[in-house]
Design a protein around this motif. Structure first.
Motif, PDB file in Angstrom:
ATOM      1  N   ARG A 522     -11.994   3.888  -2.826  1.00  0.00           N
ATOM      2  CA  ARG A 522     -10.551   3.630  -2.748  1.00  0.00           C
ATOM      3  C   ARG A 522      -9.963   4.050  -1.406  1.00  0.00           C
ATOM      4  NH1 ARG A 522     -12.193   3.773  -7.694  1.00  0.00           N
ATOM      5  NH2 ARG A 522     -11.144   2.601  -9.342  1.00  0.00           N
ATOM      6  N   ALA A 523     -10.493   5.145  -0.848  1.00  0.00           N
ATOM      7  CA  ALA A 523      -9.991   5.571   0.470  1.00  0.00           C
ATOM      8  C   ALA A 523     -10.291   4.485   1.506  1.00  0.00           C
ATOM      9  CB  ALA A 523     -10.629   6.896   0.865  1.00  0.00           C
ATOM     10  N   THR A 524     -11.490   3.913   1.420  1.00  0.00           N
ATOM     11  CA  THR A 524     -11.837   2.827   2.355  1.00  0.00           C
ATOM     12  C   THR A 524     -10.889   1.648   2.167  1.00  0.00           C
ATOM     13  OG1 THR A 524     -14.126   3.497   2.099  1.00  0.00           O
ATOM     14  CG2 THR A 524     -13.762   1.380   3.149  1.00  0.00           C
ATOM     15  N   GLU A 525     -10.631   1.311   0.907  1.00  0.00           N
ATOM     16  CA  GLU A 525      -9.739   0.181   0.625  1.00  0.00           C
ATOM     17  C   GLU A 525      -8.327   0.445   1.154  1.00  0.00           C
ATOM     18  OE1 GLU A 525     -10.334  -2.952  -0.825  1.00  0.00           O
ATOM     19  OE2 GLU A 525     -12.316  -2.246  -0.251  1.00  0.00           O
ATOM     20  N   LEU A 526      -7.866   1.705   1.025  1.00  0.00           N
ATOM     21  CA  LEU A 526      -6.512   2.018   1.500  1.00  0.00           C
ATOM     22  C   LEU A 526      -6.433   1.953   3.022  1.00  0.00           C
ATOM     23  CD1 LEU A 526      -5.500   4.872  -0.958  1.00  0.00           C
ATOM     24  CD2 LEU A 526      -4.509   2.581  -0.798  1.00  0.00           C
ATOM     25  N   GLY A 527      -7.561   2.276   3.671  1.00  0.00           N
ATOM     26  CA  GLY A 527      -7.616   2.114   5.124  1.00  0.00           C
ATOM     27  C   GLY A 527      -7.384   0.657   5.491  1.00  0.00           C
ATOM     28  N   LYS A 528      -8.000  -0.233   4.715  1.00  0.00           N
ATOM     29  CA  LYS A 528      -7.815  -1.668   4.988  1.00  0.00           C
ATOM     30  C   LYS A 528      -6.408  -2.105   4.585  1.00  0.00           C
ATOM     31  CE  LYS A 528     -12.567  -2.644   3.678  1.00  0.00           C
ATOM     32  NZ  LYS A 528     -13.314  -3.210   2.561  1.00  0.00           N
ATOM     33  N   ARG A 565      -7.894   7.353  -9.432  1.00  0.00           N
ATOM     34  CA  ARG A 565      -7.772   5.923  -9.768  1.00  0.00           C
ATOM     35  C   ARG A 565      -6.314   5.467  -9.749  1.00  0.00           C
ATOM     36  NH1 ARG A 565     -11.977   7.109 -13.892  1.00  0.00           N
ATOM     37  NH2 ARG A 565     -13.892   6.152 -13.133  1.00  0.00           N
ATOM     38  N   ASN A 566      -5.454   6.281 -10.338  1.00  0.00           N
ATOM     39  CA  ASN A 566      -4.083   5.815 -10.565  1.00  0.00           C
ATOM     40  C   ASN A 566      -3.177   5.976  -9.351  1.00  0.00           C
ATOM     41  OD1 ASN A 566      -3.764   4.956 -13.550  1.00  0.00           O
ATOM     42  ND2 ASN A 566      -5.184   6.674 -13.544  1.00  0.00           N
ATOM     43  N   TYR A 567      -3.410   7.018  -8.563  1.00  0.00           N
ATOM     44  CA  TYR A 567      -2.630   7.177  -7.325  1.00  0.00           C
ATOM     45  C   TYR A 567      -2.968   6.012  -6.389  1.00  0.00           C
ATOM     46  CZ  TYR A 567      -0.723   9.658  -3.212  1.00  0.00           C
ATOM     47  OH  TYR A 567      -0.009  10.018  -2.101  1.00  0.00           O
ATOM     48  N   HIS A 568      -4.250   5.656  -6.361  1.00  0.00           N
ATOM     49  CA  HIS A 568      -4.646   4.507  -5.535  1.00  0.00           C
ATOM     50  C   HIS A 568      -3.919   3.245  -5.986  1.00  0.00           C
ATOM     51  CE1 HIS A 568      -7.042   0.785  -5.207  1.00  0.00           C
ATOM     52  NE2 HIS A 568      -7.127   1.149  -3.944  1.00  0.00           N
ATOM     53  N   TYR A 573       0.082  -1.111  -3.964  1.00  0.00           N
ATOM     54  CA  TYR A 573       0.892  -2.130  -4.650  1.00  0.00           C
ATOM     55  C   TYR A 573       0.774  -3.456  -3.892  1.00  0.00           C
ATOM     56  CZ  TYR A 573       4.515  -1.023  -1.149  1.00  0.00           C
ATOM     57  OH  TYR A 573       5.196  -0.822   0.020  1.00  0.00           O
ATOM     58  N   LYS A 574       0.783  -4.525  -4.666  1.00  0.00           N
ATOM     59  CA  LYS A 574       0.456  -5.827  -4.061  1.00  0.00           C
ATOM     60  C   LYS A 574       1.714  -6.539  -3.586  1.00  0.00           C
ATOM     61  CE  LYS A 574      -3.974  -6.313  -6.293  1.00  0.00           C
ATOM     62  NZ  LYS A 574      -4.151  -5.731  -7.610  1.00  0.00           N
ATOM     63  N   ASP A 575       2.122  -6.180  -2.396  1.00  0.00           N
ATOM     64  CA  ASP A 575       3.253  -6.878  -1.786  1.00  0.00           C
ATOM     65  C   ASP A 575       2.743  -8.130  -1.068  1.00  0.00           C
ATOM     66  OD1 ASP A 575       1.939  -5.822   0.363  1.00  0.00           O
ATOM     67  OD2 ASP A 575       3.568  -4.541   1.049  1.00  0.00           O
ATOM     68  N   GLU A 576       3.621  -8.786  -0.331  1.00  0.00           N
ATOM     69  CA  GLU A 576       3.258 -10.050   0.317  1.00  0.00           C
ATOM     70  C   GLU A 576       2.104  -9.869   1.305  1.00  0.00           C
ATOM     71  OE1 GLU A 576       6.156  -9.014  -0.484  1.00  0.00           O
ATOM     72  OE2 GLU A 576       7.151 -10.665  -1.515  1.00  0.00           O
ATOM     73  N   TYR A 577       2.119  -8.752   2.062  1.00  0.00           N
ATOM     74  CA  TYR A 577       1.059  -8.533   3.059  1.00  0.00           C
ATOM     75  C   TYR A 577      -0.295  -8.352   2.365  1.00  0.00           C
ATOM     76  CZ  TYR A 577       5.337  -7.190   5.456  1.00  0.00           C
ATOM     77  OH  TYR A 577       6.615  -7.168   5.945  1.00  0.00           O
ATOM     78  N   GLU A 578      -0.259  -7.613   1.263  1.00  0.00           N
ATOM     79  CA  GLU A 578      -1.514  -7.315   0.580  1.00  0.00           C
ATOM     80  C   GLU A 578      -2.076  -8.562  -0.109  1.00  0.00           C
ATOM     81  OE1 GLU A 578      -3.630  -5.279   0.836  1.00  0.00           O
ATOM     82  OE2 GLU A 578      -4.708  -4.883  -1.019  1.00  0.00           O
ATOM     83  N   VAL A 579      -1.194  -9.323  -0.748  1.00  0.00           N
ATOM     84  CA  VAL A 579      -1.669 -10.563  -1.379  1.00  0.00           C
ATOM     85  C   VAL A 579      -2.278 -11.456  -0.298  1.00  0.00           C
ATOM     86  CG1 VAL A 579      -0.922 -12.682  -2.540  1.00  0.00           C
ATOM     87  CG2 VAL A 579      -0.096 -10.465  -3.346  1.00  0.00           C
ATOM     88  N   ALA A 580      -1.612 -11.514   0.860  1.00  0.00           N
ATOM     89  CA  ALA A 580      -2.131 -12.334   1.969  1.00  0.00           C
ATOM     90  C   ALA A 580      -3.500 -11.817   2.403  1.00  0.00           C
ATOM     91  CB  ALA A 580      -1.150 -12.293   3.132  1.00  0.00           C
ATOM     92  N   ARG A 581      -3.639 -10.501   2.499  1.00  0.00           N
ATOM     93  CA  ARG A 581      -4.926  -9.925   2.913  1.00  0.00           C
ATOM     94  C   ARG A 581      -6.020 -10.254   1.894  1.00  0.00           C
ATOM     95  NH1 ARG A 581      -8.244  -5.372   2.552  1.00  0.00           N
ATOM     96  NH2 ARG A 581      -7.190  -4.594   0.695  1.00  0.00           N
ATOM     97  N   SER A 662       9.119   3.572  -4.670  1.00  0.00           N
ATOM     98  CA  SER A 662       9.643   4.800  -5.281  1.00  0.00           C
ATOM     99  C   SER A 662       8.645   5.380  -6.287  1.00  0.00           C
ATOM    100  CB  SER A 662      10.987   4.533  -5.952  1.00  0.00           C
ATOM    101  OG  SER A 662      10.788   3.817  -7.152  1.00  0.00           O
ATOM    102  N   LEU A 663       7.858   4.507  -6.898  1.00  0.00           N
ATOM    103  CA  LEU A 663       6.884   4.996  -7.884  1.00  0.00           C
ATOM    104  C   LEU A 663       5.835   5.904  -7.239  1.00  0.00           C
ATOM    105  CD1 LEU A 663       6.273   1.767 -10.019  1.00  0.00           C
ATOM    106  CD2 LEU A 663       7.429   3.850 -10.762  1.00  0.00           C
ATOM    107  N   ILE A 664       5.540   5.646  -5.969  1.00  0.00           N
ATOM    108  CA  ILE A 664       4.531   6.469  -5.283  1.00  0.00           C
ATOM    109  C   ILE A 664       5.035   7.903  -5.156  1.00  0.00           C
ATOM    110  CG2 ILE A 664       3.275   6.807  -3.118  1.00  0.00           C
ATOM    111  CD1 ILE A 664       3.453   3.738  -2.725  1.00  0.00           C
ATOM    112  N   GLY A 665       6.263   8.034  -4.651  1.00  0.00           N
ATOM    113  CA  GLY A 665       6.843   9.375  -4.496  1.00  0.00           C
ATOM    114  C   GLY A 665       6.993  10.054  -5.848  1.00  0.00           C
TER     115      GLY A 665
END
Ligand code: SF4
Ligand code: SF4
Length: 749
Positions: A522-528, A565-568, A573-581, A662-665
């Motif tokens: 997950r850390a690798t994925e968050l880097g991407k 698992r859940n913090y990741h 969250y799948k915003d427009e940039y992430e869906v595009a990626r 806000s859910l992250i915080g």
């Protein structure tokens, strides 16, 4: 296995009722609605539709009901029921499904059927003032169709609005829902009698959140589960899909439609070169001094009955005695199917066609659920029987309603193992698809496996001749039989060739993921997803939890794993940039190429919050089609991820994105609260268990748009109740109002 409507069946949509209404079921397929959580109860004989309501209406506060009825029933005697309803003055809307077939019994023609046009005139003549025709192809009725006051023609997309309008009317109204039976369409397409649409649905599993909305919208069993590192996702079972496209209504950007594609061809494996002559199998059946008893189990449409026929024919070719008894039940509708096959030296040696209880020597199981059922296992001789079972995880009906419906593969394997002397499990559907391009060959793989293991008292020549005499997909079936034999001799090699995991379910379970596996992936994925700093933020919180949990002496580190698992999930969250990626990172193209061949084109089905219209009925955003140009646009968008969360992030201004951030915080603060609660001396295991459950709640905040919003609301209710429980206060989850999950004190104030 609960029988269910077929994939792409028009009943899946036509039997929906708008909120606040209820419906009465009918005979045949319409009876099945009563077990589908669709506010539909009671049924009658053909021609009695609505009669119970005529009697009930004067004595209830319910103003109106819907009544389901098929076109065959309508022609048989249903028109009399409608006439009675008109005469009674009861407020009722008949929903006539015009599916052009007697679907329940195998797609026979409706005797003396009427066209939709004739039906419309007949209903008008009976005195129905309001008739609505609804179709998946309303353009068929654009010309040369009756036009008169009170008659309308609409696309099925407007079905809910039409139902809502008609339920307000007094007296009898009728909706004719016209869409051909999905199974009948499949048959006609196969026979070249109906055009096969050059359009397939595909789900980008990386984008999929596993929310289950596509299952709820379509009720379709061809929307199948796919277990991944990031939880359960969805895939379309292309072999089962009947192309009615109602799953596209699932509210998410995961769906694409593919045109100009053919299904990917099988592996080009050079078989002769890789597999030498196979040895002769051990002998079977002890010279048939007693009848040899075989049980075949599966689900309708899987070809179980064909296997029974092939075995029966092979025995006949060899001049042996044979009896084949098939029990089809609701086979047309995914119901359980079984065949009892008995083989003896002479026909006179067989005194009954059923396999006597406890006498079965071989079970060929095409489906895990049916094979592990009590009725199947009761047939087997536990000290002698061998089971050979396809452990492919075919979704059950529950899965369409419950995204987390379990498929307890390991438990089913254990039950079968306990009821037999020996049991073999493998995914014959994946093998059939990978090796021969067709999952329907899976049963022949089971048969070949059984023969090579010496579990069939029949010669290879007779079985192969019976396959030829069956006359359907002969070459593929002979090859499948051969692959089954090879699998029996060299399982590792065959599974490798097919790209199948060689571990059993039990072995896979034993190989539980370590915390390091979970975190590093997950850390690798968050880097991407964003950058290394984002990944470090993730790692820091996980480390903090781990330190506290280790002090508690919790060796499993279940809380830390849950946070990992859940913090990741919240961070990614799948915003427009992430869906595009996720559309342009390579995985999507690879998964498409694994499924399809050809020079195909893609259409994307999206509802970007900033530019999409809302449905006036529901208020939800409406998905629109975007052409292949979306892919280059996605490439550009993916590169703009550095704007995420900055003042220049235009997408980030939508309410949905603000909530996600806000859910992250909130979660970070909540984890701090959990750690404080766990840092007091002598923390009980119960407190830790509650903390683990709270930490795991984001898993259920899944989906997109209104689906996600509703899920978040439910989860927050639960979270608040659990926080109270953690503090030793009493809380009824049902009674708790929605407030910020981290600040339950607000509720008291
Ligand atoms: S298009 Fe979707 S809803 Fe229709 S049959 Fe295929 S999977 Fe089911
Ligand atoms: S995100 Fe939800 S609606 Fe979309 S494919 Fe996945 S499960 Fe279906």
């Amino acid at each position: 296995r609960k029988p269910w409507f077929c994939a792409g069946c028009p009943h899946n949509t036509s039997t929906k009722v708008p909120e606040g209404s209820r419906a009465l079921a009918g005979i045949g397929c319409h009876f099945m609605v009563t077990w589908m959580d669709r506010d539909t109860e009671t049924f009658t004989q053909m021609g009695g539709e609505g009669a119970s309501w005529i009697g009930q209406a004067p004595f209830t506060n319910t103003r109106h009901v819907f009544q389901n009825i098929g076109d065959g029933t309508y022609f048989h005697s249903g028109i009399l029921a409608i006439r009675a309803a008109i005469a009674s003055g009861a407020n009722i809307t008949y929903k006539i499904l015009y599916n052009d077939a007697v679907a329940m019994t195998g797609g026979q023609h409706v005797d003396g059927s009427l066209t939709v046009e004739q039906m419309v005139y007949q209903l008008k003549g009976e005195g129905v003032k309001r008739i609505a025709v609804v179709s998946d192809l309303p353009e068929k009725y654009a010309r040369d169709f009756p036009k008169f006051e009170g008659l309308s023609v609409d696309h099925r997309d407007n079905f809910t609005a039409i139902q809502k309008a008609l339920r307000k009317l007094d007296g009898t109204s009728v909706i004719i829902y016209e869409q051909t039976c999905a199974t009948e369409k499949r048959r006609r397409r196969k026979r070249g009698l109906l055009e096969d649409p050059d359009k397939r649905v595909f789900i980008n599993a990386s984008v999929c959140e596993g929310c289950g909305d596509c299952g709820v919208q379509s009720n379709c069993l061809a929307v199948a589960p796919k277990e991944t590192e990031l939880g359960r996702k969805r895939v379309i079972d292309q072999n089962a899909c009947n192309k009615d496209y109602s799953c596209l209504k699932g509210f998410c950007p995961s769906f694409v439609t593919v045109t100009g594609a053919t299904l990917h061809k099988a592996l080009a494996v050079s078989t002769e070169q890789n597999f030498p002559e196979l040895p002769a199998p051990p002998s079977c059946g002890d010279e048939l001094s007693e009848p040899y008893n075989i049980l075949l189990t599966g689900v309708g449409g899987m070809g179980v009955l064909t296997i029974g026929s092939i075995i029966g024919m092979a025995a006949h070719i060899e001049g042996k005695g044979v009896a084949v008894l098939t029990q089809t039940g609701l086979a047309q509708k995914f119901g359980a199917v079984s065949s009892h096959v008995r083989i003896a030296k002479n026909q006179a040696d067989i005194h009954g066609v059923r396999v006597p209880a406890g006498k079965g020597q071989l079970m060929l199981g095409a489906d895990m659920v049916v094979s592990s059922a009590e009725a199947s296992l009761a047939c087997l001789d536990s000290s002698a029987a061998v089971a050979i079972v396809n452990n492919h995880g075919s979704p059950t009906a529950d899965f369409t309603q419950d995204p987390d419906a379990p498929f307890p593969e390991q438990a089913m394997e254990q039950v079968i193992g306990a009821a037999t002397r020996d049991a073999h499990f493998f995914d014959a559907s994946v093998l059939g698809t990978a090796l021969l391009g067709d999952a329907m060959t899976s049963n022949l793989i089971l048969l070949g496996f059984a023969w090579q293991k010496g579990l069939l008292p029949l010669g290879k020549g007779a079985l192969e001749e019976a396959i030829r005499l069956n006359g359907v997909a002969v070459e593929a079936n002979l090859q499948a039989f051969l692959w089954g034999r090879r699998l029996a001799e060299q399982p590792g090699k065959v599974k490798d060739l097919a790209g199948l995991d060689t571990l059993t379910a039990a072995e896979q379970n034993a190989e539980a993921e370590t915390l390091d596996d979970i975190v590093s992936y997950r850390a690798t994925e968050l880097g991407k997803y964003q950058n290394r700093a984002y990944a470090r933020r993730y790692q820091a919180l996980v480390d903090k939890v781990k330190t506290v949990e280790q002090k508690l002496g919790a060796a499993e580190l279940a809380l830390t794993k849950s946070v990992a698992r859940n913090y990741h999930k919240l961070l990614a969250y799948k915003d427009e940039y992430e869906v595009a990626r996720l559309y342009t990172g390579g995985e999507f193209a690879e998964s498409l190429n694994q499924q399809f061949d050809g020079d195909y084109k893609l259409t994307f089905h999206l509802a970007p919050p900033l530019i999409s219209k809302r449905d006036p009925e529901t208020g939800y955003l409406i998905k629109r089609e975007f052409g292949p140009w979306m892919l280059p646009a996605f490439r550009v968008l993916a590169k703009l991820k550095f704007l995420r969360g900055t003042a220049l992030d235009v997408f980030g201004r939508s309410e949905e994105r603000k909530l996600e951030r806000s859910l992250i915080g909130d979660y970070e603060r909540q984890v701090d609260q959990l750690l404080s609660a766990l840092s007091v001396p002598n923390t009980s295991p119960e407190t830790l268990a509650v903390a683990i459950e709270i930490a795991g709640l984001p898993y259920f905040m899944r989906g997109f748009g209104h689906v996600k919003e509703a899920n978040i609301t439910t989860v927050q209710r639960r979270g608040m109740a659990l926080m109270k429980q953690l503090k030793g206060e009493s809380a009824d989850p049902e009674q708790v109002r929605v407030v910020n999950i981290q600040e339950p004190e607000r509720l008291e104030k």
